[in-house]
Every structure is written in C-alpha cells, then in structure tokens.
Design a protein around this motif. Sequence first.
Motif, short mmCIF file in Angstrom:
data_model
loop_
_atom_site.label_atom_id
_atom_site.label_comp_id
_atom_site.label_asym_id
_atom_site.label_seq_id
_atom_site.Cartn_x
_atom_site.Cartn_y
_atom_site.Cartn_z
N MET A 97 0.85 -1.17 0.00
CA MET A 97 0.00 0.00 0.00
C MET A 97 0.90 1.23 0.00
O MET A 97 1.85 1.31 0.75
CB MET A 97 -0.88 -0.04 1.25
CG MET A 97 -1.82 1.12 1.39
SD MET A 97 -2.92 1.47 -0.01
CE MET A 97 -3.57 -0.11 -0.43
N THR A 98 0.56 2.19 -0.85
CA THR A 98 1.32 3.43 -0.91
C THR A 98 0.43 4.60 -0.50
O THR A 98 -0.80 4.50 -0.52
CB THR A 98 1.84 3.69 -2.33
OG1 THR A 98 0.72 3.93 -3.20
CG2 THR A 98 2.68 2.52 -2.85
N ASP A 99 1.08 5.72 -0.17
CA ASP A 99 0.32 6.93 0.14
C ASP A 99 -0.51 7.36 -1.06
O ASP A 99 -1.65 7.82 -0.90
CB ASP A 99 1.26 8.05 0.56
CG ASP A 99 1.85 7.85 1.95
OD1 ASP A 99 1.31 7.03 2.73
OD2 ASP A 99 2.85 8.53 2.26
N ALA A 100 0.02 7.18 -2.26
CA ALA A 100 -0.72 7.57 -3.47
C ALA A 100 -2.02 6.76 -3.58
O ALA A 100 -3.07 7.32 -3.94
CB ALA A 100 0.14 7.37 -4.70
N GLU A 101 -1.98 5.49 -3.28
CA GLU A 101 -3.19 4.66 -3.33
C GLU A 101 -4.19 5.09 -2.27
O GLU A 101 -5.41 5.14 -2.53
CB GLU A 101 -2.82 3.19 -3.16
CG GLU A 101 -2.05 2.63 -4.34
CD GLU A 101 -1.43 1.27 -4.08
OE1 GLU A 101 -1.49 0.43 -4.99
OE2 GLU A 101 -0.89 1.05 -2.97
N THR A 102 -3.69 5.40 -1.09
CA THR A 102 -4.57 5.89 -0.02
C THR A 102 -5.24 7.19 -0.42
O THR A 102 -6.46 7.35 -0.28
CB THR A 102 -3.79 6.07 1.30
OG1 THR A 102 -3.26 4.80 1.69
CG2 THR A 102 -4.66 6.64 2.40
N THR B 20 -4.43 2.00 4.41
CA THR B 20 -3.24 2.82 4.63
C THR B 20 -2.05 1.89 4.80
O THR B 20 -2.20 0.70 5.04
CB THR B 20 -3.37 3.71 5.88
OG1 THR B 20 -3.37 2.88 7.04
CG2 THR B 20 -4.64 4.56 5.84
N ARG B 21 -0.87 2.46 4.73
CA ARG B 21 0.32 1.64 4.94
C ARG B 21 0.66 1.51 6.42
O ARG B 21 1.56 0.78 6.81
CB ARG B 21 1.51 2.16 4.14
CG ARG B 21 1.97 3.54 4.45
CD ARG B 21 3.07 3.97 3.46
NE ARG B 21 3.51 5.30 3.74
CZ ARG B 21 4.57 5.60 4.47
NH1 ARG B 21 5.32 4.65 4.97
NH2 ARG B 21 4.90 6.86 4.68
N GLY B 22 -0.09 2.22 7.28
CA GLY B 22 0.03 2.02 8.72
C GLY B 22 1.03 2.91 9.42
O GLY B 22 1.17 2.84 10.64
N GLU B 23 1.73 3.76 8.66
CA GLU B 23 2.67 4.68 9.29
C GLU B 23 2.85 5.91 8.42
O GLU B 23 2.62 5.86 7.22
CB GLU B 23 4.03 4.01 9.50
CG GLU B 23 4.69 3.58 8.21
CD GLU B 23 6.03 2.89 8.43
OE1 GLU B 23 6.36 2.56 9.57
OE2 GLU B 23 6.74 2.71 7.43
N GLY B 24 3.20 7.00 9.05
CA GLY B 24 3.44 8.24 8.33
C GLY B 24 2.26 9.18 8.39
O GLY B 24 1.16 8.82 8.83
N VAL C 164 -5.50 9.88 7.87
CA VAL C 164 -6.64 9.09 7.41
C VAL C 164 -7.21 8.27 8.57
O VAL C 164 -8.43 8.20 8.75
CB VAL C 164 -6.26 8.19 6.21
CG1 VAL C 164 -7.36 7.18 5.90
CG2 VAL C 164 -5.96 9.05 4.99
N SER C 165 -6.36 7.70 9.39
CA SER C 165 -6.83 6.93 10.55
C SER C 165 -7.62 7.81 11.50
O SER C 165 -8.65 7.38 12.05
CB SER C 165 -5.65 6.29 11.27
OG SER C 165 -5.07 5.29 10.46
N THR D 139 -0.97 16.09 -0.07
CA THR D 139 -0.22 17.05 -0.86
C THR D 139 1.27 16.99 -0.52
O THR D 139 2.12 16.95 -1.41
CB THR D 139 -0.75 18.48 -0.63
OG1 THR D 139 -2.12 18.53 -1.07
CG2 THR D 139 0.06 19.52 -1.39
N GLU D 140 1.57 16.94 0.77
CA GLU D 140 2.97 16.88 1.19
C GLU D 140 3.64 15.58 0.77
O GLU D 140 4.85 15.54 0.57
CB GLU D 140 3.06 17.06 2.71
CG GLU D 140 2.75 18.49 3.13
CD GLU D 140 2.66 18.67 4.64
OE1 GLU D 140 2.85 17.69 5.40
OE2 GLU D 140 2.39 19.82 5.06
N ALA D 141 2.86 14.52 0.60
CA ALA D 141 3.41 13.24 0.14
C ALA D 141 3.50 13.19 -1.39
O ALA D 141 3.92 12.18 -1.94
CB ALA D 141 2.54 12.09 0.65
#
Length: 111
Positions: free
Chosen positions: A1-6, A50-54, A60-61, A97-99
């Motif tokens: 899972m990537t931030d882009a996918e989230t 989500t990827r669970g971190e960052g 999102v969580s 946006t920052e990601a």
Amino acid sequence: MTDAETCSAIGDVMSIRFNADVAVSEGRMDTQEQGGWYRLATIVLSRVPTRGEGPVSDSVSALQSAVPPVALAAYGRGVIGSDDLDQQWSAVMQSCTEAGSEIATVAFTGG
C-alpha cells in the motif's frame, strides 16, 4: 500500500460527498437521498487502506475514527462532512499534498 493509493481512495470518498452535495444544491436530489450517499461514503471511508505509518496514514486513521461507518440500511445521515470535521479533512488533504499525492475528485452529476 502506498500513500498515493490511499489518497486516491480518499478522492473516491470526496467524490461521493461532492456529487451528492451538488445534486441537492441544484434541486435534483432531496436530502433523504443525500443521506444515503453520505452513508455510502462512510462505508467507503472505513475501507480506505493505509500503509500504517506516516502522516497520510495518521491523518486518514484519525478521520476514520471520527467518521464511523453507517450501514446503508440505517435510517438517518452519516456524518461525513461538517464544520467539526473540516480540520480533519484538511489534515488529510495536506498530508496527501505533502506526500506528492494530491487528492482528485470526479464530478459526474449535473447537466
């Protein structure tokens, strides 16, 4: 899972909200139907992976915790957008946006 996918999945939730709001504001949908779309949006939001971190995962969580899923068969409206939630929606958009993964919405209602 990537931030882009989230962030892409968050765009799906925002598209549901946006189109339901536009349809109501233009008189093509009543608020009861809008409530059904909002309930659907709460379910879609609850399923955003989500990827669970960052920062993206964290924002999102937090939004998922603030907006519990509402069963489609439930009566009433899911609380998916309100002044109280604006800060959390803004945090999600900012983290995406920052990601480097801005959120895109799709307008599909109207003429």
